[in-house]
Structures are given as structure tokens and as C-alpha cells.
Design a protein around this motif. Structure first.
Motif, short mmCIF file in Angstrom:
data_model
loop_
_atom_site.label_atom_id
_atom_site.label_comp_id
_atom_site.label_asym_id
_atom_site.label_seq_id
_atom_site.Cartn_x
_atom_site.Cartn_y
_atom_site.Cartn_z
N LYS A 18 0.83 -1.49 -0.18
CA LYS A 18 0.09 -0.43 -0.33
C LYS A 18 0.65 1.22 0.20
CE LYS A 18 -4.15 -1.45 2.08
NZ LYS A 18 -4.85 -2.27 4.01
N ALA A 19 2.19 1.23 0.41
CA ALA A 19 2.67 2.23 1.42
C ALA A 19 3.33 2.41 -0.38
CB ALA A 19 4.47 2.22 1.76
N GLU A 20 4.22 1.57 -1.17
CA GLU A 20 4.58 1.94 -2.58
C GLU A 20 3.24 2.09 -3.52
OE1 GLU A 20 6.25 -1.28 -4.04
OE2 GLU A 20 8.01 -1.52 -2.10
N MET A 21 2.20 1.93 -3.22
CA MET A 21 1.35 2.60 -4.45
C MET A 21 1.04 3.78 -4.60
SD MET A 21 -1.52 -0.39 -4.21
CE MET A 21 -2.92 1.13 -4.86
N VAL A 22 1.58 4.78 -2.75
CA VAL A 22 0.79 6.29 -2.75
C VAL A 22 3.02 6.99 -3.28
CG1 VAL A 22 0.87 8.14 -0.93
CG2 VAL A 22 -0.81 5.25 -0.55
N SER A 25 3.04 7.06 -6.75
CA SER A 25 2.22 7.79 -7.91
C SER A 25 2.76 8.60 -7.30
CB SER A 25 0.57 7.07 -7.52
OG SER A 25 0.49 8.00 -6.30
N ARG A 26 3.32 9.79 -7.89
CA ARG A 26 3.85 10.64 -7.51
C ARG A 26 2.68 12.04 -6.90
NH1 ARG A 26 9.22 10.07 -5.92
NH2 ARG A 26 9.68 12.20 -6.41
N SER A 27 2.01 12.34 -8.10
CA SER A 27 0.93 12.73 -7.89
C SER A 27 0.05 13.38 -6.23
CB SER A 27 -0.53 13.10 -8.70
OG SER A 27 -0.72 11.50 -8.27
N ALA A 28 0.11 11.71 -5.62
CA ALA A 28 -0.28 11.61 -4.47
C ALA A 28 0.29 13.01 -3.20
CB ALA A 28 -1.06 10.26 -4.19
N LEU A 29 1.72 13.33 -3.68
CA LEU A 29 2.24 13.71 -2.60
C LEU A 29 2.48 14.90 -2.42
CD1 LEU A 29 5.40 11.07 -3.13
CD2 LEU A 29 3.66 10.93 -2.72
N PHE A 36 -0.87 10.45 2.33
CA PHE A 36 0.46 10.20 2.08
C PHE A 36 1.17 10.57 3.83
CE2 PHE A 36 3.99 13.59 1.63
CZ PHE A 36 5.11 12.66 1.25
N GLU A 37 -0.06 11.08 3.91
CA GLU A 37 0.36 11.83 5.97
C GLU A 37 0.63 10.64 6.15
OE1 GLU A 37 1.61 14.24 7.31
OE2 GLU A 37 1.93 15.27 5.30
N ARG A 38 -0.84 9.54 5.90
CA ARG A 38 -1.03 8.04 7.03
C ARG A 38 0.16 7.28 6.45
NH1 ARG A 38 -6.29 8.01 6.08
NH2 ARG A 38 -6.40 7.40 3.99
N VAL A 151 9.95 12.70 2.12
CA VAL A 151 9.71 12.09 3.25
C VAL A 151 11.21 11.55 3.93
CG1 VAL A 151 8.05 11.03 4.61
CG2 VAL A 151 7.47 11.00 2.13
N ARG A 152 11.65 12.37 4.53
CA ARG A 152 12.42 12.16 5.61
C ARG A 152 12.71 10.46 7.13
NH1 ARG A 152 14.41 15.10 2.39
NH2 ARG A 152 14.96 13.09 1.53
#
Ligand code: SF4
Length: 162
Positions: A18-22, A25-29, A36-38, A151-152
Motif C-alpha cells: 500500500k505504501a509503495e502504491m502511494v 504515484s507521485r501526484s499523491a505526494l 500520504f500523511e498516513r 519523506v525524510r
């Protein structure tokens, strides 16, 4: 925080997927995007840290139980090269119980560590301790992907042993 049970049951792989899916998809960042926050919170909770082969060896020496198995995210990237992970203590037991790793001696685990060409590992916190030492494949690593997306997540050493 992820637990040994998440690894035993395979829930961890689903979380990485699930994390990789987000992240893919660069547009979700966009900052503030709830999805993204989750993902960011979950990734940071592993407190991943790069360690050297010597630091990995020290953690292995201090563990009571050690197991070796394929890195967990390879289930999502079967075409990628095999790299191994050393699991420690209760995580080693859980992974061996699930047939996802084999219990080995500390000496055998050190050989695995020394065989890895990059000699750099990511230690991740599971059930509140650094119990997963992964010989990373950076192109597919969720932590590396997170860093590439801004994301650091790699912090300073948070364990007195490393
Ligand atoms: S490569 Fe990264 S995401 Fe995959 S198992 Fe290792 S530390 Fe986890």
C-alpha cells in the motif's frame, strides 16, 4: 508501530504494498494529503537507520536467537535480486515459525552479512526494538522510495548498540 505478528502473518507485505502504491504515484505526494500523511507516519515509525556490517555483527552477537530469510519486500518484487535479511530474537522466532526464515547460528548470520556486496544494511524497529537487519535492494525499498519522494525517514542511531 509494526509488530512481530505483522511479519509472521504477512501483514507487513500488504502494508509495504500500500505504501509503495502511494509513493509510486507521485501526484499523491502533496503535503497534507491524508493518504500520504498516513504512509509517512507508518514509515517513520520503523525508525529505519543505515548501519554497517560491523554494526549488524554487533547486533547479531547480542541476540539470543538469529534467523536468516529473504528480505520481506521481495514478495512484491520477485524479479529483483535476492538479498537476505537477518532477523533477531522474537522476530527471528516468529519468522522461523511462519517458515519465512531459518534459525541459524550467529556465525552463520555473520557470514551472510559479510557476503552482501554493499556491506550496508537497514535496521528497522519491530515491536519497539531493532530486530530486522536488511541487506537492502534500494530500487524497491520502501524507505528509499520514501526518501526519494521527499519523506525524510532515515534518522540518527536510536539504539545504544548501533
Ligand atoms: S529493502 Fe527496504 S522495504 Fe524491503 S525489506 Fe529491506 S528494509 Fe524493508
Amino acid at each position: 508501530m509494526s509488530t512481530t505478528d505483522d511479519y509472521r502473518t504477512g501483514k507487513i507485505v500488504e502494508g509495504i504494498r500500500k505504501a509503495e502504491m502511494v509513493l509510486d504515484s507521485r501526484s499523491a505526494l502533496a503535503a497534507g494529503d491524508p493518504a500520504f500523511e498516513r504512509i509517512r507516519e507508518k514509515i517513520v515509525a520503523f525508525r529505519p537507520v543505515w548501519i554497517t556490517a560491523e554494526q549488524a555483527a554487533e547486533l547479531i552477537r547480542q541476540a539470543e536467537i538469529v534467523a536468516v530469510g529473504e528480505r520481506v519486500c521481495r514478495a512484491l518484487h520477485p524479479e529483483s535480486p535476492v538479498t537476505q535479511t537477518v532477523f533477531l530474537d522474537e522476530l527471528a522466532e516468529a519468522m522461523a515459525e511462519a517458515g519465512k526464515a531459518g534459525i541459524v547460528t550467529a556465525a552463520a548470520a555473520m557470514q551472510v552479512v559479510n557476503r552482501q556486496s554493499r556491506q550496508r544494511f537497514i535496521a528497522s524497529m519491530v515491536s519497539g526494538r531493532y530486530l530486522e537487519l536488511c541487506a537492502v535492494w534500494p530500487p524497491d525499498c520502501v524507505f528509499c522510495k520514501a526518501e526519494r519522494a521527499g519523506v525524510r525517514c532515515f534518522g540518527e542511531h536510536r539504539d545504544s548498540r548501533i
